[in-house]
Design a protein around this motif. Structure first.
Motif, short mmCIF file in Angstrom:
data_model
loop_
_atom_site.label_atom_id
_atom_site.label_comp_id
_atom_site.label_asym_id
_atom_site.label_seq_id
_atom_site.Cartn_x
_atom_site.Cartn_y
_atom_site.Cartn_z
N ASP A 63 -14.60 -27.81 90.61
CA ASP A 63 -15.50 -28.91 91.00
C ASP A 63 -14.97 -30.30 90.66
O ASP A 63 -15.75 -31.25 90.57
N GLN A 64 -13.68 -30.46 90.50
CA GLN A 64 -13.10 -31.77 90.21
C GLN A 64 -12.62 -32.42 91.51
O GLN A 64 -11.84 -31.84 92.25
N ARG A 65 -13.11 -33.63 91.78
CA ARG A 65 -12.72 -34.34 93.00
C ARG A 65 -11.62 -35.35 92.67
O ARG A 65 -11.69 -36.06 91.68
N THR A 66 -10.61 -35.40 93.52
CA THR A 66 -9.55 -36.40 93.41
C THR A 66 -9.35 -37.02 94.80
O THR A 66 -9.57 -36.37 95.82
N GLY B 134 -6.35 -44.31 105.61
CA GLY B 134 -6.61 -42.88 105.45
C GLY B 134 -6.17 -42.37 104.08
O GLY B 134 -5.90 -43.14 103.16
N GLY B 135 -6.10 -41.07 103.96
CA GLY B 135 -5.70 -40.45 102.70
C GLY B 135 -6.28 -39.05 102.60
O GLY B 135 -6.59 -38.42 103.62
N ASN B 136 -6.42 -38.57 101.37
CA ASN B 136 -6.91 -37.21 101.12
C ASN B 136 -8.03 -37.23 100.09
O ASN B 136 -7.99 -38.00 99.13
N VAL B 137 -8.99 -36.33 100.30
CA VAL B 137 -10.04 -36.08 99.31
C VAL B 137 -9.95 -34.60 98.98
O VAL B 137 -10.02 -33.75 99.88
N SER B 138 -9.77 -34.28 97.71
CA SER B 138 -9.63 -32.88 97.29
C SER B 138 -10.71 -32.51 96.29
O SER B 138 -11.10 -33.32 95.45
N ASP C 261 -6.09 -44.56 100.86
CA ASP C 261 -7.10 -45.62 101.00
C ASP C 261 -8.51 -45.01 101.00
O ASP C 261 -9.31 -45.24 101.90
N ILE C 262 -8.80 -44.21 99.98
CA ILE C 262 -10.08 -43.51 99.84
C ILE C 262 -10.75 -43.97 98.55
O ILE C 262 -10.08 -44.11 97.52
N PHE C 263 -12.06 -44.17 98.62
CA PHE C 263 -12.80 -44.61 97.44
C PHE C 263 -13.98 -43.67 97.22
O PHE C 263 -14.78 -43.43 98.13
N GLU C 264 -14.10 -43.17 96.00
CA GLU C 264 -15.19 -42.26 95.65
C GLU C 264 -16.50 -43.02 95.52
O GLU C 264 -16.53 -44.13 95.02
N LEU C 265 -17.58 -42.40 95.97
CA LEU C 265 -18.92 -42.93 95.77
C LEU C 265 -19.68 -41.89 94.95
O LEU C 265 -19.55 -40.69 95.18
N ASN C 266 -20.46 -42.37 93.99
CA ASN C 266 -21.14 -41.45 93.08
C ASN C 266 -22.62 -41.30 93.39
O ASN C 266 -23.46 -41.32 92.51
N PHE C 267 -22.94 -41.16 94.65
CA PHE C 267 -24.31 -40.87 95.04
C PHE C 267 -24.25 -39.90 96.23
O PHE C 267 -23.19 -39.61 96.75
N SER D 141 -22.22 -17.92 97.90
CA SER D 141 -23.26 -18.38 97.00
C SER D 141 -23.41 -19.90 97.00
O SER D 141 -24.48 -20.42 96.71
N ARG D 142 -22.32 -20.60 97.32
CA ARG D 142 -22.36 -22.06 97.32
C ARG D 142 -21.30 -22.57 98.30
O ARG D 142 -20.21 -22.02 98.37
N ASN D 143 -21.63 -23.62 99.02
CA ASN D 143 -20.71 -24.19 100.00
C ASN D 143 -19.79 -25.22 99.36
O ASN D 143 -20.12 -25.83 98.34
N LEU D 144 -18.65 -25.43 99.99
CA LEU D 144 -17.70 -26.46 99.57
C LEU D 144 -18.26 -27.82 99.98
O LEU D 144 -18.66 -28.02 101.13
N ASN D 145 -18.34 -28.76 99.03
CA ASN D 145 -18.91 -30.08 99.31
C ASN D 145 -18.03 -31.15 98.66
O ASN D 145 -17.78 -31.10 97.45
N PHE D 146 -17.61 -32.12 99.45
CA PHE D 146 -16.72 -33.18 98.96
C PHE D 146 -17.47 -34.39 98.46
O PHE D 146 -16.86 -35.35 97.99
N GLY D 147 -18.79 -34.39 98.53
CA GLY D 147 -19.58 -35.51 98.05
C GLY D 147 -19.44 -36.72 98.97
O GLY D 147 -19.00 -36.61 100.12
N SER D 148 -19.80 -37.88 98.46
CA SER D 148 -19.74 -39.12 99.25
C SER D 148 -18.49 -39.90 98.89
O SER D 148 -18.11 -40.01 97.73
N PHE D 149 -17.88 -40.49 99.91
CA PHE D 149 -16.69 -41.34 99.73
C PHE D 149 -16.58 -42.25 100.94
O PHE D 149 -17.25 -42.05 101.96
N THR D 150 -15.75 -43.24 100.83
CA THR D 150 -15.48 -44.13 101.94
C THR D 150 -13.98 -44.21 102.14
O THR D 150 -13.21 -44.05 101.18
N ALA D 151 -13.58 -44.46 103.38
CA ALA D 151 -12.15 -44.49 103.70
C ALA D 151 -11.79 -45.82 104.34
O ALA D 151 -12.50 -46.31 105.22
N GLY D 152 -10.67 -46.38 103.89
CA GLY D 152 -10.13 -47.58 104.51
C GLY D 152 -9.32 -47.20 105.74
O GLY D 152 -9.26 -46.03 106.14
#
Length: 172
Positions: free
Chosen positions: A63-66, A54-58, A70-76, A40-51
């Protein structure tokens, strides 16, 4: 007196008749177990940038992102969301979710790959019992995961990554 004797005789015959008749009943055959799973819905990690480290995006099943490392969340951009599967099965069906391991996502423009691990289920564990009142009502299963961003990415990661993951829903 004759009426009483006739009544007793009739009563005895009826009791004898009911005690001689064999009553048989057969239980209904078991309901066939059929399971249907729809995405019904795909897994989507949204937008982020990585230094460069490296690191992890979960994304958890709720629907909670952590992020870590060296990862930075972007809210767009794309909204963050867990995958949603609608499982159609008879009430009380025991279902086990089997994950097929680590998956590779690829940037189709650059060919760069990152790993995806499926590790978060709304069912709490990989085995659950369907709770919907009937087989036409879906049992919603939300699934989250983790992207492992490599440390030696040299700033080459920007872009959109695509891939698939496979889950087997095994009924018992």
């Amino acid at each position: 007196m004759l009426a009483l004797r006739l009544y007793k005789t009739t009563l005895c015959l009826l009791l004898l008749l009911f005690s001689v008749i064999e009553i048989k009943a057969q239980e209904n055959p078991p309901v066939p177990v059929q399971v249907e799973v729809r995405t019904s819905r795909n897994l989507n990690f949204g937008s982020f940038t990585a230094g460069n480290s490296g690191g992890n995006v979960s994304v958890s099943y709720d629907d909670q992102r952590t992020v870590d490392g060296d990862i930075f969340e972007l809210n767009f951009g794309q909204p963050v969301s867990a995958a949603l599967f609608d499982v159609y099965a008879n009430p009380g069906t025991i279902i086990q979710i089997q994950d097929m391991g680590a998956y590779t996502l690829e940037n189709q423009d650059t060919g760069i790959q990152i790993e995806l691990f499926i590790n978060s289920f709304s069912t709490g564990q990989r085995t659950f019992v369907t709770q919907a009142p009937n087989a036409q009502t879906p049992n919603e299963v939300f699934v989250g995961g983790t992207l492992r961003i490599p440390s030696d990415n040299s700033g080459n990661l920007p872009g959109t990554y695509f891939g698939t993951f496979t889950l087997n829903f095994i009924h018992q």
